[in-house]
Design an enzyme around this catalytic site. Structure first.
Site, PDB file in Angstrom:
ATOM      1  N   HIS A 105       0.182  26.951 -26.930  1.00 37.67           N
ATOM      2  CA  HIS A 105      -0.317  26.884 -25.553  1.00 37.67           C
ATOM      3  C   HIS A 105       0.787  26.979 -24.498  1.00 37.67           C
ATOM      4  O   HIS A 105       0.585  26.588 -23.360  1.00 37.67           O
ATOM      5  CB  HIS A 105      -1.125  25.595 -25.338  1.00 37.67           C
ATOM      6  N   CYS A 113       6.120  35.899 -16.152  1.00 31.52           N
ATOM      7  CA  CYS A 113       5.768  36.857 -15.105  1.00 31.52           C
ATOM      8  C   CYS A 113       4.375  37.410 -15.390  1.00 31.52           C
ATOM      9  O   CYS A 113       4.152  38.018 -16.436  1.00 31.52           O
ATOM     10  CB  CYS A 113       6.790  37.985 -15.046  1.00 31.52           C
ATOM     11  N   ASN A 197      -5.499  10.503 -36.394  1.00 30.02           N
ATOM     12  CA  ASN A 197      -5.917  10.456 -34.992  1.00 30.02           C
ATOM     13  C   ASN A 197      -6.177   9.008 -34.596  1.00 30.02           C
ATOM     14  O   ASN A 197      -6.319   8.124 -35.444  1.00 30.02           O
ATOM     15  CB  ASN A 197      -7.211  11.281 -34.840  1.00 30.02           C
ATOM     16  N   LEU A 198      -6.248   8.785 -33.285  1.00 29.30           N
ATOM     17  CA  LEU A 198      -6.601   7.443 -32.828  1.00 29.30           C
ATOM     18  C   LEU A 198      -8.114   7.266 -32.959  1.00 29.30           C
ATOM     19  O   LEU A 198      -8.590   6.290 -33.525  1.00 29.30           O
ATOM     20  CB  LEU A 198      -6.159   7.258 -31.375  1.00 29.30           C
TER      21      LEU A 198
HETATM   22  P1  NAD Z   1      -6.874  15.745 -26.060  1.00 22.47           P
HETATM   23  O1  NAD Z   1      -6.323  15.012 -24.895  1.00 22.47           O
HETATM   24  O2  NAD Z   1      -8.125  16.502 -25.905  1.00 22.47           O
HETATM   25  O3  NAD Z   1      -7.092  14.686 -27.234  1.00 22.47           O
HETATM   26  C1  NAD Z   1      -6.130  13.712 -27.487  1.00 22.47           C
HETATM   27  C2  NAD Z   1      -6.366  13.148 -28.871  1.00 22.47           C
HETATM   28  O4  NAD Z   1      -5.305  12.267 -29.174  1.00 22.47           O
HETATM   29  C3  NAD Z   1      -7.668  12.348 -29.011  1.00 22.47           C
HETATM   30  O5  NAD Z   1      -8.287  12.696 -30.237  1.00 22.47           O
HETATM   31  C4  NAD Z   1      -7.172  10.885 -29.066  1.00 22.47           C
HETATM   32  O6  NAD Z   1      -7.977  10.076 -29.916  1.00 22.47           O
HETATM   33  C5  NAD Z   1      -5.802  11.055 -29.672  1.00 22.47           C
HETATM   34  N1  NAD Z   1      -4.836  10.022 -29.336  1.00 22.47           N
HETATM   35  C6  NAD Z   1      -4.649   9.365 -28.160  1.00 22.47           C
HETATM   36  N2  NAD Z   1      -3.640   8.490 -28.269  1.00 22.47           N
HETATM   37  C7  NAD Z   1      -3.157   8.602 -29.534  1.00 22.47           C
HETATM   38  C8  NAD Z   1      -2.122   7.959 -30.265  1.00 22.47           C
HETATM   39  N3  NAD Z   1      -1.351   7.011 -29.718  1.00 22.47           N
HETATM   40  N4  NAD Z   1      -1.915   8.323 -31.568  1.00 22.47           N
HETATM   41  C9  NAD Z   1      -2.689   9.278 -32.146  1.00 22.47           C
HETATM   42  N5  NAD Z   1      -3.686   9.916 -31.497  1.00 22.47           N
HETATM   43  C10 NAD Z   1      -3.912   9.570 -30.211  1.00 22.47           C
HETATM   44  O7  NAD Z   1      -5.693  16.652 -26.590  1.00 22.47           O
HETATM   45  P2  NAD Z   1      -5.664  18.059 -27.341  1.00 22.47           P
HETATM   46  O8  NAD Z   1      -6.714  18.095 -28.402  1.00 22.47           O
HETATM   47  O9  NAD Z   1      -4.240  18.269 -27.677  1.00 22.47           O
HETATM   48  O10 NAD Z   1      -6.091  19.144 -26.242  1.00 22.47           O
HETATM   49  C11 NAD Z   1      -5.424  19.047 -25.042  1.00 22.47           C
HETATM   50  C12 NAD Z   1      -4.929  20.275 -24.355  1.00 22.47           C
HETATM   51  O11 NAD Z   1      -4.221  19.751 -23.229  1.00 22.47           O
HETATM   52  C13 NAD Z   1      -3.919  21.103 -25.103  1.00 22.47           C
HETATM   53  O12 NAD Z   1      -4.267  22.431 -24.916  1.00 22.47           O
HETATM   54  C14 NAD Z   1      -2.553  20.824 -24.435  1.00 22.47           C
HETATM   55  O13 NAD Z   1      -1.883  22.029 -24.117  1.00 22.47           O
HETATM   56  C15 NAD Z   1      -2.873  20.129 -23.144  1.00 22.47           C
HETATM   57  N6  NAD Z   1      -2.071  18.877 -22.945  1.00 22.47           N
HETATM   58  C16 NAD Z   1      -0.789  18.775 -23.387  1.00 22.47           C
HETATM   59  C17 NAD Z   1      -0.049  17.598 -23.220  1.00 22.47           C
HETATM   60  C18 NAD Z   1       1.370  17.533 -23.730  1.00 22.47           C
HETATM   61  O14 NAD Z   1       2.004  18.566 -23.906  1.00 22.47           O
HETATM   62  N7  NAD Z   1       1.936  16.334 -24.010  1.00 22.47           N
HETATM   63  C19 NAD Z   1      -0.637  16.515 -22.582  1.00 22.47           C
HETATM   64  C20 NAD Z   1      -1.954  16.635 -22.113  1.00 22.47           C
HETATM   65  C21 NAD Z   1      -2.663  17.834 -22.286  1.00 22.47           C
HETATM   66 ZN    ZN Z   2       8.214  40.601 -14.179  1.00 26.14          ZN
END
Ligand code: NAD
Ligand code: ZN
Length: 228
Positions: A105, A113, A197-198
């Site tokens: 992602h 760009c 997962n949590l």
């Molecule tokens: P999501 O936020 O949809 O889901 C988060 C998941 O993590 C949930 O299932 C939750 O139960 C679990 N979780 C929360 N705390 C936890 C812990 N301490 N230990 C283990 N699991 C835990 O995230 P997603 O499925 O990755 O989708 C999110 C989208 O948002 C992605 O496309 C990403 O690019 C973007 N995003 C990225 C970041 C980052 O880079 N850190 C942060 C937020 C969103």
């Molecule tokens: Zn360019």
């Protein structure tokens, strides 16, 4: 040794202080997804979207990798077979822990760009109309794959999914496709599948094994078992 493919999501970085996507009712740091994570949002209000990612970039820059990132880096270094880490995260915490990852992602620390596709290191504070060092046009944007756009490295990722012996998904809600469909691919190809997962994800029933708890506990435990 069988190949291991690991998919990580926002949950693995939660204990490093970075907010997850859907943590609080479908909001990412108090913004609606439709307002900050689509090409339409960027076209409508480039200032808001640029500022949002500037804030995320600043937050990620001071965050430290946690025990889960460290355990995956150890697994990649010490396991006898191949360990492919695919992340949906846009932070750089896997790399900071010493791992090599595929960012499907995009990355906060990169600019893209929109005109010519050139990628370059993003300044900490991107501006609207950031000038591309390759074509000279003012179409620089955060190098983030927004909803409706094609994720990176998909051919390579699917190749790994159908040839792995073990697939793990860590800290991802299973609501964002194509990543949420990876378990089905790996399972169909005969891999063992595990969700760490949590809370149970939307696709939890497709996994052969599940372990619930904070990533800083479940991931080091799981890695210890694999390295024996
Ligand atoms: P999501 O936020 O949809 O889901 C988060 C998941 O993590 C949930 O299932 C939750 O139960 C679990 N979780 C929360 N705390 C936890 C812990 N301490 N230990 C283990 N699991 C835990 O995230 P997603 O499925 O990755 O989708 C999110 C989208 O948002 C992605 O496309 C990403 O690019 C973007 N995003 C990225 C970041 C980052 O880079 N850190 C942060 C937020 C969103
Ligand atoms: Zn360019």
């Amino acid at each position: 040794m069988e190949k291991i493919v690991i998919l990580t999501g926002a949950g693995i970085s939660a204990e490093s202080g970075l907010g997850t996507f859907r943590g609080a009712g479908g909001l990412w740091e108090n913004h609606r997804v439709e307002d900050v994570a689509t090409p339409e949002a960027f076209a409508r209000d480039p200032k808001l979207v640029t500022t949002f990612y500037n804030q995320r970039r600043a937050g990620a820059a001071t965050a430290r990798p946690n025990a889960a990132h460290a355990a995956l880096a150890t697994l990649q270094r010490d396991y006898d077979g191949e360990v492919i880490i695919v992340t949906q995260n846009v932070d750089g915490l896997h790399e900071a822990a010493g791992a090599e990852v595929l960012h499907m992602h995009g990355q906060l620390d990169q600019a893209l760009c929109a005109a010519c596709g050139h990628q370059w290191p993003a300044p900490m504070e991107m501006q609207v109309g950031e000038v591309c060092p390759s074509c000279g046009g003012g179409f620089g944007r955060p190098d983030i794959v927004w909803f409706g756009e094609m994720p990176y490295h998909m051919d390579e990722i699917f190749e790994h999914l159908v040839t792995c012996g073990l697939f793990a998904a860590i800290g991802t809600s299973g609501q964002v496709y194509p990543a949420a469909g990876f378990v089905r691919e790996a399972d169909a190809a005969g891999a063992h599948t595990i969700e760490l997962n949590l809370d149970p994800s939307s696709v939890v029933s497709q996994f052969a094994e599940t372990r619930f708890g904070p990533a800083t506990q479940t991931v080091p435990d799981w890695v210890k078992g694999l390295l024996g």
